[in-house]
Design an enzyme around this catalytic site. Sequence first.
Site, PDB file in Angstrom:
ATOM      1  N   GLU A  26      14.061 -15.951 -14.875  1.00 15.85           N
ATOM      2  CA  GLU A  26      13.619 -14.558 -14.962  1.00 15.85           C
ATOM      3  C   GLU A  26      12.656 -14.377 -16.148  1.00 15.85           C
ATOM      4  O   GLU A  26      11.643 -13.677 -16.040  1.00 15.85           O
ATOM      5  CB  GLU A  26      14.835 -13.626 -15.080  1.00 15.85           C
ATOM      6  CG  GLU A  26      14.530 -12.153 -15.231  1.00 15.85           C
ATOM      7  CD  GLU A  26      13.764 -11.534 -14.059  1.00 15.85           C
ATOM      8  OE1 GLU A  26      13.598 -12.174 -13.012  1.00 15.85           O
ATOM      9  OE2 GLU A  26      13.312 -10.386 -14.235  1.00 15.85           O
ATOM     10  N   LYS A  47       8.842 -13.027 -15.748  1.00 11.06           N
ATOM     11  CA  LYS A  47       8.321 -11.846 -16.459  1.00 11.06           C
ATOM     12  C   LYS A  47       7.035 -12.213 -17.193  1.00 11.06           C
ATOM     13  O   LYS A  47       6.062 -11.473 -17.167  1.00 11.06           O
ATOM     14  CB  LYS A  47       9.334 -11.306 -17.488  1.00 11.06           C
ATOM     15  CG  LYS A  47      10.503 -10.539 -16.956  1.00 11.06           C
ATOM     16  CD  LYS A  47      10.189  -9.162 -16.417  1.00 11.06           C
ATOM     17  CE  LYS A  47       9.921  -9.181 -14.946  1.00 11.06           C
ATOM     18  NZ  LYS A  47      11.020  -9.244 -14.045  1.00 11.06           N
ATOM     19  N   GLU A 102       4.065 -12.779 -14.763  1.00 11.39           N
ATOM     20  CA  GLU A 102       3.615 -11.558 -14.099  1.00 11.39           C
ATOM     21  C   GLU A 102       2.699 -10.708 -14.959  1.00 11.39           C
ATOM     22  O   GLU A 102       1.701 -10.210 -14.479  1.00 11.39           O
ATOM     23  CB  GLU A 102       4.826 -10.666 -13.782  1.00 11.39           C
ATOM     24  CG  GLU A 102       5.598 -11.012 -12.583  1.00 11.39           C
ATOM     25  CD  GLU A 102       6.706  -9.997 -12.368  1.00 11.39           C
ATOM     26  OE1 GLU A 102       7.654  -9.979 -13.172  1.00 11.39           O
ATOM     27  OE2 GLU A 102       6.612  -9.220 -11.417  1.00 11.39           O
ATOM     28  N   HIS A 154      13.775 -35.404 -16.062  1.00  7.59           N
ATOM     29  CA  HIS A 154      13.524 -36.062 -14.780  1.00  7.59           C
ATOM     30  C   HIS A 154      12.085 -35.849 -14.298  1.00  7.59           C
ATOM     31  O   HIS A 154      11.804 -36.049 -13.123  1.00  7.59           O
ATOM     32  CB  HIS A 154      14.521 -35.569 -13.729  1.00  7.59           C
ATOM     33  CG  HIS A 154      15.940 -35.921 -14.062  1.00  7.59           C
ATOM     34  ND1 HIS A 154      16.417 -37.211 -14.037  1.00  7.59           N
ATOM     35  CD2 HIS A 154      16.980 -35.165 -14.485  1.00  7.59           C
ATOM     36  CE1 HIS A 154      17.689 -37.231 -14.404  1.00  7.59           C
ATOM     37  NE2 HIS A 154      18.055 -35.992 -14.690  1.00  7.59           N
ATOM     38  N   ARG A 191       2.355   0.884  -5.872  1.00  2.72           N
ATOM     39  CA  ARG A 191       2.504   0.077  -4.660  1.00  2.72           C
ATOM     40  C   ARG A 191       1.276  -0.783  -4.394  1.00  2.72           C
ATOM     41  O   ARG A 191       1.281  -1.611  -3.477  1.00  2.72           O
ATOM     42  CB  ARG A 191       2.747   0.988  -3.465  1.00  2.72           C
ATOM     43  CG  ARG A 191       3.986   1.828  -3.575  1.00  2.72           C
ATOM     44  CD  ARG A 191       4.098   2.748  -2.389  1.00  2.72           C
ATOM     45  NE  ARG A 191       4.371   1.988  -1.183  1.00  2.72           N
ATOM     46  CZ  ARG A 191       5.591   1.725  -0.737  1.00  2.72           C
ATOM     47  NH1 ARG A 191       6.630   2.162  -1.381  1.00  2.72           N
ATOM     48  NH2 ARG A 191       5.772   1.032   0.359  1.00  2.72           N
ATOM     49  N   CYS A 201       0.812  -1.214   0.000  1.00  6.34           N
ATOM     50  CA  CYS A 201       0.000   0.000   0.000  1.00  6.34           C
ATOM     51  C   CYS A 201       0.849   1.268   0.000  1.00  6.34           C
ATOM     52  O   CYS A 201       1.961   1.289   0.530  1.00  6.34           O
ATOM     53  CB  CYS A 201      -0.872   0.027   1.245  1.00  6.34           C
ATOM     54  SG  CYS A 201      -1.797  -1.479   1.506  1.00  6.34           S
ATOM     55  N   ASN A 222      -0.283   0.726   6.161  1.00  7.26           N
ATOM     56  CA  ASN A 222       0.407  -0.203   5.273  1.00  7.26           C
ATOM     57  C   ASN A 222       1.069  -1.235   6.165  1.00  7.26           C
ATOM     58  O   ASN A 222       1.732  -0.870   7.127  1.00  7.26           O
ATOM     59  CB  ASN A 222       1.458   0.560   4.450  1.00  7.26           C
ATOM     60  CG  ASN A 222       2.301  -0.354   3.582  1.00  7.26           C
ATOM     61  OD1 ASN A 222       1.886  -1.472   3.260  1.00  7.26           O
ATOM     62  ND2 ASN A 222       3.464   0.121   3.186  1.00  7.26           N
ATOM     63  N   GLY A 223       0.882  -2.517   5.851  1.00  5.76           N
ATOM     64  CA  GLY A 223       1.459  -3.576   6.680  1.00  5.76           C
ATOM     65  C   GLY A 223       0.389  -4.554   7.113  1.00  5.76           C
ATOM     66  O   GLY A 223      -0.707  -4.585   6.527  1.00  5.76           O
ATOM     67  N   TRP A 255      -3.175  -2.459  -1.522  1.00  8.35           N
ATOM     68  CA  TRP A 255      -2.967  -3.813  -2.020  1.00  8.35           C
ATOM     69  C   TRP A 255      -3.547  -4.714  -0.948  1.00  8.35           C
ATOM     70  O   TRP A 255      -3.046  -4.771   0.173  1.00  8.35           O
ATOM     71  CB  TRP A 255      -1.477  -4.079  -2.208  1.00  8.35           C
ATOM     72  CG  TRP A 255      -1.175  -5.426  -2.794  1.00  8.35           C
ATOM     73  CD1 TRP A 255      -1.234  -5.779  -4.109  1.00  8.35           C
ATOM     74  CD2 TRP A 255      -0.742  -6.585  -2.092  1.00  8.35           C
ATOM     75  NE1 TRP A 255      -0.871  -7.095  -4.269  1.00  8.35           N
ATOM     76  CE2 TRP A 255      -0.560  -7.616  -3.037  1.00  8.35           C
ATOM     77  CE3 TRP A 255      -0.484  -6.881  -0.749  1.00  8.35           C
ATOM     78  CZ2 TRP A 255      -0.141  -8.905  -2.700  1.00  8.35           C
ATOM     79  CZ3 TRP A 255      -0.065  -8.157  -0.406  1.00  8.35           C
ATOM     80  CH2 TRP A 255       0.101  -9.142  -1.377  1.00  8.35           C
ATOM     81  N   LYS A 269       4.322  -3.332  -6.346  1.00  8.10           N
ATOM     82  CA  LYS A 269       5.759  -3.169  -6.197  1.00  8.10           C
ATOM     83  C   LYS A 269       6.054  -2.907  -4.714  1.00  8.10           C
ATOM     84  O   LYS A 269       5.190  -2.445  -3.983  1.00  8.10           O
ATOM     85  CB  LYS A 269       6.220  -1.974  -7.042  1.00  8.10           C
ATOM     86  CG  LYS A 269       7.622  -2.169  -7.555  1.00  8.10           C
ATOM     87  CD  LYS A 269       7.921  -1.258  -8.706  1.00  8.10           C
ATOM     88  CE  LYS A 269       9.344  -1.437  -9.144  1.00  8.10           C
ATOM     89  NZ  LYS A 269       9.562  -2.647  -9.931  1.00  8.10           N
TER      90      LYS A 269
HETATM   91  C1  F6R Z   1       9.459  -9.151 -10.535  1.00  9.11           C
HETATM   92  C2  F6R Z   1       9.544  -8.271  -9.397  1.00  9.11           C
HETATM   93  C3  F6R Z   1       9.535  -8.870  -8.043  1.00  9.11           C
HETATM   94  C4  F6R Z   1      10.618  -8.225  -7.183  1.00  9.11           C
HETATM   95  C5  F6R Z   1      10.541  -8.748  -5.733  1.00  9.11           C
HETATM   96  C6  F6R Z   1      11.643  -8.182  -4.872  1.00  9.11           C
HETATM   97  O1  F6R Z   1       9.412  -8.447 -11.722  1.00  9.11           O
HETATM   98  O2  F6R Z   1       9.618  -7.090  -9.531  1.00  9.11           O
HETATM   99  O3  F6R Z   1       9.690 -10.254  -8.092  1.00  9.11           O
HETATM  100  O4  F6R Z   1      11.855  -8.515  -7.753  1.00  9.11           O
HETATM  101  O5  F6R Z   1       9.302  -8.413  -5.189  1.00  9.11           O
HETATM  102  O6  F6R Z   1      11.553  -6.790  -4.782  1.00  9.11           O
HETATM  103  P1  F6R Z   1      12.777  -5.917  -4.325  1.00  9.11           P
HETATM  104  O7  F6R Z   1      13.839  -6.079  -5.335  1.00  9.11           O
HETATM  105  O8  F6R Z   1      12.262  -4.526  -4.212  1.00  9.11           O
HETATM  106  O9  F6R Z   1      13.216  -6.464  -2.986  1.00  9.11           O
END
Ligand code: F6R
Length: 613
Positions: free
Chosen positions: A488, A492, A495, A511, A27, A2, A103-104, A77, A608
């Site tokens: 990765e 991507k 997501e 396997h 966020r 949040c 937030n939390g 969020w 994020k």
């Molecule tokens: C994927 C992504 C997330 C962050 C993860 C860690 O695209 O953005 O998987 O990598 O939440 O976030 P940070 O790097 O801020 O600790």
Amino acid sequence: MCGIIGVTGDGNALGVIFEGLRRLEYRGYDSAGVALVDGASLWRRRAADGTHSVDDLIGSADEVPEASRTGIGHTRWATHGGPTTENAHPHVDCSGQLALVHNGIIENHAELRGPLEERGHVFASQTDTEVLVHLLEEELAGGVGLAEGLRRALAGVRGAFSVVVLSADQPDVIVAARRSVPLLAAVGDGTGFVASDISALLGRADRFFAIEDDQVAAVGPGTLEVTTLAGEPVEPTSVVVDPGWDVEAAQKAGYDDFMTKEIHEQPRAVADTLLDRWGPGKDLVIDELRVPPEDLRAVDKVVVVACGSSYHAGMVAKYAIERWARLPTEVEIASELRYRDPVLHERTLVVGVSQSGETLDTLEALREARRSGAPTVIVSNVVHATMAREADGVLYTRAGPEVSVASTKCHVAQIVALDLLALVLAQWRGTMGPAAVAAEFDGLRRLPSLVDEALGRAKDVDAVAEALAGARDYFFLGRNIGYPVALEGALKLKEISYLRAEGYPAGELKHGPLALVEPGVVVVAVLDPLQDKMRSNIAEASARGATVVVVAADGEDVTGLSDHVLRVPRVDDPILAPVVTVVPLQLLAYALARRLGNDVDRPRNLAKTVTVE
Ligand code: F6R
């Protein structure tokens, strides 16, 4: 997670909050809300419309109280309680005079709620948060001020929080408190602010402060008073704003979305992360590292902790640290490390990797490491972040603000920063001579132009995305240094496209998972230049009818190997290749997600900066 913002002393309080919420939207965007002091009462609006919540909130702001100079806002969020208007913040107490954003997670909310209900409080939401505003209401009934009331209300609360409150009865102050979740305060000329993230406050004030754990901040017009939860006054921690972080850096700058912009900023992010690292003594120098060379020489093991894309960057680092510095290296998912009984001591270097520097899983893992006496270093993109303040040493990625939820430029910058750390360890431990360190550093310096070249091939990726339209199941395969790249690429795609995508070490396919491969399944294989065995693994998938896409360096013979080829410029040292090979995978995820009509910057269910465990 949040986003929260609070303002006092500003004649355009609502405008400041709306603009702040736009900047904090990344966020979390399940719902949004605002409360203002309106004379002797509160004015509140909330909206819950998925990724459009902030827009809806702004659209619903009718009959705005004109004289209001104090207010709080929130973008959510959801954790406890669905993404509905009733669960949107701010929450108010029974009198409607108090409003609170959070937030939390309040871990003991259920045990706090029962007694409050028994004492007559009426709850309007299913959130964990609402207990806080009712607890505060009880404390204020005893006649104390808002800051003292909040200190008392938080005494019996367990969990993580940054919380901001306002009261119609005390109109010129907002009070905030924090535990484990980021919170900043700022003071301007006759104004005061708090926010989860500095991006919400850029251009509003000239003095910024980090509120630390278990501190309470009372912010008035032009004033800030910080105390501990016990009421002891403390000097607030001043923070310096990274000069690269201005309002402009956080705009789309003509791109359709932040994700494309950030993908195209990768050459710059890599180049900037490498700036000023080559010292006058013709050796590597990392000014901000802070850990003395003798401590690093004493290290006998490295543990990298991170989550998501940052964890994948950490996996790449394992290859570099083991090869160059000859140190055994473990890479741990941060949320797992903390709840084991990890063997960490003064000779274990624990390296956290985090774009935000605030991810709670990683923060707590680093704290666990510090409790064990291990030296800690954080690779962070945010200069004033909690982890950067708490760790013994720092290594900054200089990628500028990353707004899109899916990490791209920070991921490549993290790999480069970790390569630098591996080289510094090698230099100080003497496992590489000066010429070898210089040669690898030169290799790193060539990466920005190679990434740029890879970006120039976006049209080839679009054509492959077009050919794959309709496919729903993906495997991403890699071996050795190509394996984290495959992970990765899969992350991507998951997501932002919501397609099923699994990253796998190519040799493991036979396997078990090979049973899932059939016509219609897409296998994206990262052909590491060292790995001839990859070719057999690709053939095994092809033989079962998979559509195969190969990521191959220029000049690599891939005749008959795959249905599609995504070419990347060759990187001389394969250990540096992930920074380049990941680029077509980012572009592929982006192209497939756009074809599906998805909002690439704000993927469903995600946010994020994850500040809950
Ligand atoms: C994927 C992504 C997330 C962050 C993860 C860690 O695209 O953005 O998987 O990598 O939440 O976030 P940070 O790097 O801020 O600790």
